[in-house]
Motif scaffolding. Structure first.
Motif, PDB file in Angstrom:
ATOM      1  N   GLY A  48       0.820  -1.205   0.000  1.00 59.00           N
ATOM      2  CA  GLY A  48       0.000   0.000   0.000  1.00 59.00           C
ATOM      3  C   GLY A  48       0.855   1.257   0.000  1.00 59.00           C
ATOM      4  O   GLY A  48       0.540   2.242  -0.685  1.00 59.00           O
ATOM      5  N   LEU A  49       1.966   1.220   0.737  1.00 60.71           N
ATOM      6  CA  LEU A  49       2.891   2.350   0.757  1.00 60.71           C
ATOM      7  C   LEU A  49       3.505   2.575  -0.624  1.00 60.71           C
ATOM      8  O   LEU A  49       3.636   3.717  -1.084  1.00 60.71           O
ATOM      9  CB  LEU A  49       3.988   2.081   1.792  1.00 60.71           C
ATOM     10  N   ILE A  50       3.858   1.476  -1.295  1.00 65.48           N
ATOM     11  CA  ILE A  50       4.430   1.575  -2.641  1.00 65.48           C
ATOM     12  C   ILE A  50       3.407   2.172  -3.609  1.00 65.48           C
ATOM     13  O   ILE A  50       3.738   3.025  -4.434  1.00 65.48           O
ATOM     14  CB  ILE A  50       4.888   0.192  -3.131  1.00 65.48           C
ATOM     15  N   MET A  51       2.159   1.725  -3.511  1.00 72.27           N
ATOM     16  CA  MET A  51       1.125   2.234  -4.412  1.00 72.27           C
ATOM     17  C   MET A  51       0.813   3.703  -4.117  1.00 72.27           C
ATOM     18  O   MET A  51       0.470   4.465  -5.023  1.00 72.27           O
ATOM     19  CB  MET A  51      -0.144   1.387  -4.295  1.00 72.27           C
ATOM     20  N   LEU A  52       0.935   4.110  -2.858  1.00 71.89           N
ATOM     21  CA  LEU A  52       0.797   5.537  -2.534  1.00 71.89           C
ATOM     22  C   LEU A  52       1.867   6.329  -3.268  1.00 71.89           C
ATOM     23  O   LEU A  52       1.595   7.406  -3.825  1.00 71.89           O
ATOM     24  CB  LEU A  52       0.940   5.739  -1.018  1.00 71.89           C
ATOM     25  N   GLY A  53       3.075   5.776  -3.294  1.00 72.98           N
ATOM     26  CA  GLY A  53       4.156   6.432  -4.033  1.00 72.98           C
ATOM     27  C   GLY A  53       3.867   6.523  -5.504  1.00 72.98           C
ATOM     28  O   GLY A  53       4.179   7.524  -6.154  1.00 72.98           O
ATOM     29  N   MET A  54       3.257   5.474  -6.073  1.00 73.44           N
ATOM     30  CA  MET A  54       2.887   5.533  -7.484  1.00 73.44           C
ATOM     31  C   MET A  54       1.880   6.645  -7.722  1.00 73.44           C
ATOM     32  O   MET A  54       1.963   7.397  -8.694  1.00 73.44           O
ATOM     33  CB  MET A  54       2.300   4.201  -7.943  1.00 73.44           C
ATOM     34  N   GLY A  55       0.915   6.768  -6.811  1.00 70.26           N
ATOM     35  CA  GLY A  55      -0.074   7.838  -6.941  1.00 70.26           C
ATOM     36  C   GLY A  55       0.561   9.215  -6.921  1.00 70.26           C
ATOM     37  O   GLY A  55       0.114  10.131  -7.611  1.00 70.26           O
ATOM     38  N   LEU A  56       1.637   9.350  -6.148  1.00 68.65           N
ATOM     39  CA  LEU A  56       2.335  10.636  -6.084  1.00 68.65           C
ATOM     40  C   LEU A  56       2.977  11.017  -7.418  1.00 68.65           C
ATOM     41  O   LEU A  56       3.222  12.195  -7.676  1.00 68.65           O
ATOM     42  CB  LEU A  56       3.416  10.589  -4.999  1.00 68.65           C
ATOM     43  N   THR A  57       3.257  10.025  -8.250  1.00 68.07           N
ATOM     44  CA  THR A  57       3.886  10.334  -9.541  1.00 68.07           C
ATOM     45  C   THR A  57       2.866  10.739 -10.601  1.00 68.07           C
ATOM     46  O   THR A  57       3.243  11.198 -11.677  1.00 68.07           O
ATOM     47  CB  THR A  57       4.674   9.113 -10.076  1.00 68.07           C
ATOM     48  N   LEU A  58       1.563  10.556 -10.308  1.00 62.50           N
ATOM     49  CA  LEU A  58       0.529  10.854 -11.291  1.00 62.50           C
ATOM     50  C   LEU A  58       0.122  12.326 -11.260  1.00 62.50           C
ATOM     51  O   LEU A  58       0.074  12.951 -10.200  1.00 62.50           O
ATOM     52  CB  LEU A  58      -0.705   9.983 -11.045  1.00 62.50           C
ATOM     53  N   LEU A  59      -0.177  12.846 -12.429  1.00 66.18           N
ATOM     54  CA  LEU A  59      -0.623  14.224 -12.577  1.00 66.18           C
ATOM     55  C   LEU A  59      -1.911  14.247 -13.399  1.00 66.18           C
ATOM     56  O   LEU A  59      -2.197  13.288 -14.126  1.00 66.18           O
ATOM     57  CB  LEU A  59       0.451  15.055 -13.294  1.00 66.18           C
ATOM     58  N   PRO A  60      -2.701  15.304 -13.284  1.00 68.12           N
ATOM     59  CA  PRO A  60      -3.919  15.388 -14.113  1.00 68.12           C
ATOM     60  C   PRO A  60      -3.625  15.202 -15.597  1.00 68.12           C
ATOM     61  O   PRO A  60      -4.452  14.657 -16.338  1.00 68.12           O
ATOM     62  CB  PRO A  60      -4.430  16.809 -13.812  1.00 68.12           C
ATOM     63  N   GLU A  61      -2.428  15.625 -16.041  1.00 67.80           N
ATOM     64  CA  GLU A  61      -2.071  15.476 -17.448  1.00 67.80           C
ATOM     65  C   GLU A  61      -2.049  14.006 -17.876  1.00 67.80           C
ATOM     66  O   GLU A  61      -2.345  13.671 -19.025  1.00 67.80           O
ATOM     67  CB  GLU A  61      -0.686  16.089 -17.720  1.00 67.80           C
ATOM     68  N   ASP A  62      -1.707  13.108 -16.939  1.00 67.66           N
ATOM     69  CA  ASP A  62      -1.670  11.683 -17.266  1.00 67.66           C
ATOM     70  C   ASP A  62      -3.053  11.170 -17.635  1.00 67.66           C
ATOM     71  O   ASP A  62      -3.208  10.351 -18.541  1.00 67.66           O
ATOM     72  CB  ASP A  62      -1.112  10.886 -16.087  1.00 67.66           C
TER      73      ASP A  62
END
Length: 329
Positions: A48-62
């Motif tokens: 879950g911590l790793i997936m939180l990190g993935m979410g941090l890399t996402l932007l509305p542009e994606d």
């Protein structure tokens, strides 16, 4: 050197030698399993911590890219969702794997794309924007498609229901990714410096989490790993090779540009094996987590090797800036 520069150096070092850390931890786990088995109950929170990190890399542009280029995103996502589960099931039959090992291979095949694909696409001079878009789609659809594939392909050998898998994937993947995305949006808007620090720190946190997960699974399987792992290793190597090959061939057959072919190649071949490990340990057995753990190691060998090969072929006009190198899973 500023504190942020120091963190960036540490993160780069951690990611560069990720495979070394994994192999070293696995060897130590075989030598002293009692040191790592206490990590087993924490595999799900770590993911879950790793997936939180993935979410941090996402932007509305994606998300806008998904709408702007639906054809290539759909081709990549569909190829990944069809080829990898079917190939996994076929390999378990051809290799005659025992039920628990076979289940682990199916879990890997049914998993969504991993964030390692985004990093490898960047290193291989592929279309990073397309890679991130496909990863986003497969991750957000995982709560439906992953349990559907697992129940369909391994239903006769498992007691777990679709709804129990669905609930766990929502908690482990969907909620943390959306939370990370929301947090990134707020930080970019109100505390951009803190956002920069977070994106610098999380890769190292993710590497540590993946290493701990793999070591825990190896430790839990010490008694069977040397004898039973031969079939699992063969399945993992073949599965990864089939995925990378299929992604490349489909990209070329659909006349994508070279940079997009490279992105689809990595998206299909590199799975979120950490999620498969978490589900295996939560719902099945440590032995079922063996193949996903081996996949975590192996695709972090083939991924960089293929990225280096692509890079040596010359520029392919990357389609976007690289995301922060999150986990290598």
């Amino acid at each position: 050197m500023s504190a942020l520069d120091t963190l960036e150096t540490l993160a780069s070092y951690a990611n560069k030698f990720f495979v070394v850390w994994v192999l070293a931890a696995a060897a130590l786990a075989l030598y002293a399993p009692s040191v790592f088995t206490p990590v087993l109950p924490y595999i799900t929170p770590l993911l879950g911590l790793i997936m939180l990190g993935m979410g941090l890399t996402l932007l509305p542009e994606d998300f806008r890219r998904i709408v702007e280029r639906p054809r290539d995103v759909a081709i990549g996502a569909l190829t990944q969702w069809l080829v990898m589960p079917v190939a996994a099931y076929a390999l378990t039959l051809v290799l005659g794997l025992p039920p628990e090992l076979a289940l682990g291979v199916v879990l890997v095949g049914a998993a969504p794309g991993g964030t390692a694909s985004n990093v490898m696409t960047y290193l291989g001079k592929g279309d990073v924007a397309l890679s991130v878009s496909i990863t986003t789609v497969t991750t957000l659809t995982a709560p439906i498609l992953m349990p559907a594939w697992v129940v369909t392909l391994a239903g006769a050998t498992i007691d777990v229901t679709f709804m129990s898998l669905f609930t766990d994937i929502v908690k482990v993947v969907f909620v943390p990714v959306l939370a990370g995305f929301a947090l990134r949006y707020l930080l970019d808007r109100y505390a951009p410096r803190l956002a920069e620090v977070g994106l610098t720190v999380f890769p190292t946190v993710s590497v540590a989490a993946i290493v701990a997960i793999v070591a825990a699974v190896v430790a839990a399987n010490k008694g069977t790993i040397l004898g039973a792992a031969v079939g699992a290793v063969a399945a993992v190597v073949l599965h990864n090779g089939i995925g990378l090959t299929a992604g490349n061939l489909v990209g070329r057959a659909t006349e994508m540009s070279e940079d997009r072919v490279r992105a689809v190649t990595f998206e299909v071949g590199l799975q979120n094996s950490g999620l498969a490990v978490a589900l295996a340990t939560a719902h099945f057995s440590p032995l079922a987590a063996l193949a996903p753990a081996l996949f975590s190691v192996w695709h972090n060998v083939t991924g960089p090797a293929l990225a280096s090969y692509f890079s040596a072929q010359g520029d392919a006009t990357p389609g976007g800036e690289p995301p922060a190198p999150e986990s290598a899973d």
